[in-house]
Design an enzyme around this catalytic site. Structure first.
Site: not given
Lengths: 273, 273
Positions: A94-96
């Site tokens: 998700a690379k939030r």
């Protein structure tokens, strides 16, 4: 069992460092699944069933679901994976990256809603944007360090006190952020020398390594550069090369995925030392 | 009309630099909306209706919807906003960051699914992780530069060739990435001197400025540091201080939000020069 222990057990059980990435692009699906309302679920379940004894992790990429409004299908896939293969870690890609109160919401999304064992996060906003995920003590937090795309160098290769920024991030995570032993790093396969430098910095910390397969990274150089002394320490991701493998002979897409996953796992294992 | 033109028109029409952030935390909702299945939609519509003549933009934070599996409610809110107040820009606060093919999926999410006029993105993975959003020529791409959280300094304040990383990012965006005039930057209000330095670097580029209100940034210093020569150039965001304003007297939550939004807009305008 926490993420790191589960990952260690999966490496051993399946004798594999291969992470199978689930990037479901319906335009590339077999015709009979393309227009079904549950087509993504059926496609991913078939891939999972065909490769679960070959993989150390599965990594769905949430962007492909978000573009289609198919979060319900992602939930169904995660539920299936956890129920059917509870010994295989589920990594939500998700690379939030956001401030504390908002990061907490993203952690709920990854860990409570999707039940992920680990999630990828972005370090640009600093430790207090990463710490909220660590409240889930049994989950993993996989921090972007060196990415496999060409533009990755724009920021990550900037010189910061005599070292490139990505090495500074590796040190930050290894020496400060990894208080509870929950962290791992994303380090692309396209730069094996840099992978070796990160390995030297972080000891035995697990590395999620995208960039082999469709992205062109070299397996031998990747494994030799990134392995730990014990010949493990990596989740080497392949997505498109496996899930969209060209069927040969009488194969269907899942059998083709299994064939390529087997070849990839074996090619990795040939260089673990 | 493209994002930048729409923003310019909204600044003028409503005489406002105030961006109203929609961070819907159902635990803080009025009791009658807390348990309704469409409670988030009703809450946000009431806030939007109460402040649409006071705002230059609305900014839903997608994390709050994702944590609850409420993407359908975010869609409904975006549809309502675009249909009812088409002259007010809709900024999706998503802070996405991923490689090209995946970034394209996130762009579809923001621009096609939610119909956002602009989206926030993370620069850590470089230009090729930002460029896919620019294929939507009429939309805006708001790049994280200097964030308002304490940990923002962990990376953003690192020295890169004699300047902090956030200034390097500001230069990159202003001089290279902003090819089509679609870019803006996120610069927090908690460091007014740094806001002034970014303004000096980027000319009239719009800045999305979080950090006033609940996060404590000083309005006078923020406006004086970040305004353009024309007294505009900013989307000064306030979320919680407005949407969870304490009702006074006979007010309901929406009337309280309107009161605080009015006060905030006027406090901003007092210092636009």
């Amino acid at each position: 069992m926490n993420f790191i222990d589960k990952l260690n057990a999966a490496w051993k059980r399946n004798d594999s460092l291969l992470c199978v990435g689930l990037d479901p692009d319906t335009a590339r699906f077999p015709a009979h699944l393309r227009d079904r309302p549950d087509g993504i679920v059926e496609f991913c379940k078939a891939i999972i069933d065909a490769t679960a004894d070959l993989a150390c992790a599965f990594k769905p990429q949430i962007a492909y679901f978000a573009a289609l409004g198919a979060e319900d299908q992602l939930e169904a896939i995660c539920n299936y994976l956890r129920a059917t293969y509870p010994h295989i870690p589920l990594i939500l890609d998700a690379k939030r990256g956001d401030i504390g109160a908002t990061a907490h919401q993203y952690a709920r999304e990854a860990f409570d809603r999707y039940g992920a064992d680990a999630v990828t996060v972005n370090p640009y906003m600093g430790f207090d944007s990463v710490e909220p995920y660590m409240a889930w003590k049994d989950r993993g937090v996989i921090v972007l360090c060196r990415t496999s795309n060409a533009g990755g160098s724009d920021l990550q290769f900037l010189d910061v006190g005599g070292q490139p920024l990505y090495q500074h991030v590796a040190r930050l995570v290894a020496e400060k952020w990894n208080r509870n032993g929950q962290c791992a790093l994303v380090v692309g396969a396209t730069f094996p020398e840099e992978l070796a430098q990160v390995r030297a910095i972080v000891g035995d910390m697990p590395l999620l390594v995208p960039g082999i397969g469709a992205q062109g990274g070299d397996i031998e150089a990747t494994v030799k550069s990134g392995r730990t002394a014990a010949g493990a320490g990596m989740m080497i991701n392949s997505s498109r090369a496996i899930i969209y493998a060209q069927p040969q002979g009488g194969e269907d897409f899942a059998a083709a995925a299994r064939r390529v996953a087997t070849e990839t796992r074996d090619a990795i294992n040939a260089h673990r030392g």
